[in-house]
Design an enzyme around this catalytic site. Structure first.
Site, short mmCIF file in Angstrom:
data_model
loop_
_atom_site.label_atom_id
_atom_site.label_comp_id
_atom_site.label_asym_id
_atom_site.label_seq_id
_atom_site.Cartn_x
_atom_site.Cartn_y
_atom_site.Cartn_z
N TYR A 32 -0.63 11.77 6.77
CA TYR A 32 -1.04 10.84 7.82
C TYR A 32 0.12 9.95 8.19
O TYR A 32 1.15 9.91 7.51
CB TYR A 32 -2.25 10.01 7.37
CG TYR A 32 -1.93 8.88 6.43
CD1 TYR A 32 -1.60 9.12 5.10
CD2 TYR A 32 -1.95 7.56 6.85
CE1 TYR A 32 -1.32 8.08 4.22
CE2 TYR A 32 -1.66 6.50 5.99
CZ TYR A 32 -1.35 6.78 4.67
OH TYR A 32 -1.04 5.74 3.82
N ARG A 51 9.19 10.80 9.88
CA ARG A 51 8.61 10.80 8.53
C ARG A 51 7.45 11.79 8.45
O ARG A 51 7.28 12.50 7.46
CB ARG A 51 8.16 9.39 8.15
CG ARG A 51 7.59 9.30 6.75
CD ARG A 51 7.35 7.87 6.30
NE ARG A 51 6.35 7.20 7.13
CZ ARG A 51 6.06 5.90 7.04
NH1 ARG A 51 6.69 5.13 6.16
NH2 ARG A 51 5.14 5.37 7.81
N ARG A 100 -12.72 27.63 0.40
CA ARG A 100 -11.95 26.91 -0.62
C ARG A 100 -11.27 27.87 -1.60
O ARG A 100 -11.92 28.57 -2.37
CB ARG A 100 -12.89 25.97 -1.39
CG ARG A 100 -12.17 25.11 -2.41
CD ARG A 100 -13.14 24.16 -3.10
NE ARG A 100 -12.45 23.27 -4.01
CZ ARG A 100 -12.13 23.58 -5.27
NH1 ARG A 100 -12.44 24.76 -5.76
NH2 ARG A 100 -11.51 22.70 -6.03
N HIS A 102 -7.42 27.41 -3.98
CA HIS A 102 -6.35 26.44 -4.17
C HIS A 102 -5.12 26.80 -3.35
O HIS A 102 -4.52 25.95 -2.70
CB HIS A 102 -5.99 26.29 -5.66
CG HIS A 102 -6.97 25.43 -6.40
ND1 HIS A 102 -8.26 25.81 -6.65
CD2 HIS A 102 -6.84 24.17 -6.91
CE1 HIS A 102 -8.88 24.85 -7.30
NE2 HIS A 102 -8.05 23.83 -7.47
N LYS A 148 3.84 10.97 2.66
CA LYS A 148 2.69 10.13 3.04
C LYS A 148 1.43 11.00 3.13
O LYS A 148 0.92 11.28 4.22
CB LYS A 148 3.00 9.44 4.37
CG LYS A 148 2.19 8.17 4.62
CD LYS A 148 2.84 7.38 5.76
CE LYS A 148 1.98 6.27 6.30
NZ LYS A 148 1.56 5.27 5.34
N GLU A 180 6.08 -0.73 -5.51
CA GLU A 180 5.60 -1.02 -4.15
C GLU A 180 4.13 -1.38 -4.25
O GLU A 180 3.54 -1.28 -5.33
CB GLU A 180 5.82 0.18 -3.22
CG GLU A 180 4.99 1.39 -3.58
CD GLU A 180 5.10 2.53 -2.56
OE1 GLU A 180 5.42 2.28 -1.39
OE2 GLU A 180 4.85 3.68 -2.96
N LEU A 204 7.21 4.95 -1.08
CA LEU A 204 7.19 5.49 0.29
C LEU A 204 8.36 4.91 1.07
O LEU A 204 8.63 3.71 0.97
CB LEU A 204 5.87 5.10 0.98
CG LEU A 204 5.72 5.79 2.33
CD1 LEU A 204 5.13 7.18 2.16
CD2 LEU A 204 4.88 4.98 3.29
N1 PDD Z 1 0.66 2.14 4.62
N2 PDD Z 1 3.97 2.06 0.77
C1 PDD Z 1 2.75 2.64 0.86
C2 PDD Z 1 2.14 3.21 -0.38
C3 PDD Z 1 2.09 2.70 2.11
O1 PDD Z 1 0.89 3.29 2.20
C4 PDD Z 1 2.70 2.11 3.25
C5 PDD Z 1 2.06 2.16 4.61
C6 PDD Z 1 3.96 1.50 3.10
C7 PDD Z 1 4.68 0.84 4.26
O2 PDD Z 1 5.15 1.79 5.18
P1 PDD Z 1 5.37 1.40 6.72
O3 PDD Z 1 6.23 0.21 6.75
O4 PDD Z 1 6.03 2.61 7.29
O5 PDD Z 1 4.00 1.14 7.30
C8 PDD Z 1 4.56 1.50 1.84
C9 PDD Z 1 -0.06 2.40 5.84
C10 PDD Z 1 0.16 1.38 6.89
C11 PDD Z 1 -1.52 2.64 5.52
O6 PDD Z 1 -1.77 3.29 4.49
O7 PDD Z 1 -2.41 2.24 6.29
#
Ligand code: PDD
Length: 286
Positions: A32, A51, A100, A102, A148, A180, A204
């Site tokens: 996403y 990304r 389904r 894997h 992500k 983070e 991330l």
């Molecule tokens: N989240 N780290 C994690 C685990 C995240 O899920 C996110 C973003 C970030 C920051 O990334 P960015 O600056 O590119 O938004 C760091 C999004 C916004 C979400 O899950 O809604």
């Protein structure tokens, strides 16, 4: 009445349907992205799309991404958000619908592409100025959180732990290192120096993180990209989280203890102001 995008169509959210055989539903087999628009203009969209392409590549999902910029733009129009101060578009791409197993479907299926737009509201200046609280949580995520993916159960549990504790953010800690947040990157300030974890497989690569580092360097703030020992945070002067839906959010208490003097510090304030200036300039066409 929200209009969402699903597999080529713009439909009312209440009418959008995804199969129970979707691999996103069965395996969290997808990625996403969340991209902000300021004054109806997407901000750093190329970095978000990049990304996403890297994520699709890492998961070996073969999606046609050529029209995604237009999907973003049209969702703002369809939802009356083109003059909204801040809005976000969420987009999710899964490997698609198949019985389904894997392993990937033996016969390739089209990926499922779903996206929606909504307004985003920044905390008011008084709330922001009071600062926010966080707790540390053990990081039990997989070893590729640089991708992500929609597999966010540890993040969900971490954020709920923060909610249960009556605080705003959860800071993942692994092997004594502050990595983070549950949905944002983390920075600490020691003296005059801004510190954040390097871009490895354990964080991330946040777009806001990258921008904040650029803004710091432009403002003459020294930046060190290195792991932060969680035990060193007792002598941090400031700390904050960054993200698309976090912007720059000051943390003034961690695990019930003040960070620095327990007030929002000057470096955090300068960087937030620099970010606001940048997005406002962007919103007005600059
Ligand atoms: N989240 N780290 C994690 C685990 C995240 O899920 C996110 C973003 C970030 C920051 O990334 P960015 O600056 O590119 O938004 C760091 C999004 C916004 C979400 O899950 O809604």
């Amino acid at each position: 009445m929200a209009i969402v995008y699903l597999n080529g169509d713009y439909v009312e959210a209440s009418q959008a349907r995804v199969s129970v055989d979707d691999r996103g539903f069965l395996f969290a087999d997808g990625i996403y992205e969340v991209t902000p628009a300021y004054g109806g203009r997407f901000f750093l969209m190329d970095r978000h799309i990049d990304r996403m392409l890297r994520g699709l590549c890492a998961l070996r999902i073969d999606a046609d991404t050529s029209g995604l910029t237009e999907v973003h733009e049209r969702l703002l129009v369809e939802n009356g958000l083109t003059s909204e101060p801040i809005s976000i578009v969420y987009i999710q791409i899964t490997r698609g619908v198949a019985p389904r197993t894997h392993a990937f479907p033996a016969t390739p299926v089209p990926p499922t592409v779903y996206a929606y737009a909504k307004a985003f509201h920044r905390p008011d200046p008084a709330r922001w100025g009071a600062g926010f609280e966080a707790i540390t949580v053990p990081d039990r995520r997989w070893a590729r959180v640089d991708v992500k993916t929609i597999a966010l159960l540890p993040n969900v549990l971490a954020q709920q732990a923060a909610v249960d504790a009556g605080v705003d953010d959860a800071l993942f800690v692994r092997d004594g290192i502050a990595l983070e947040g549950a949905h944002n990157n983390f920075f600490a300030v020691f003296g005059e120096t801004l510190v954040t974890h390097p871009l490895t497989n354990v964080v991330l690569p946040g777009i806001t993180r990258g921008l904040v580092i650029e803004l710091a360097r432009e403002s003459g703030i020294a930046v060190e990209v290195r792991p932060i020992q969680v035990e060193d945070l007792v002598r941090a002067d400031e700390a904050f989280f960054t993200g698309t839906t976090t912007e720059v959010r000051p943390t003034v208490r961690l695990d019930g203890r003040d960070i620095g003097d327990g007030r929002v510090g000057p470096v955090t304030r300068r960087l937030f102001d620099a970010l606001l200036e940048r997005v406002e300039r962007h919103a007005s066409g600059g």
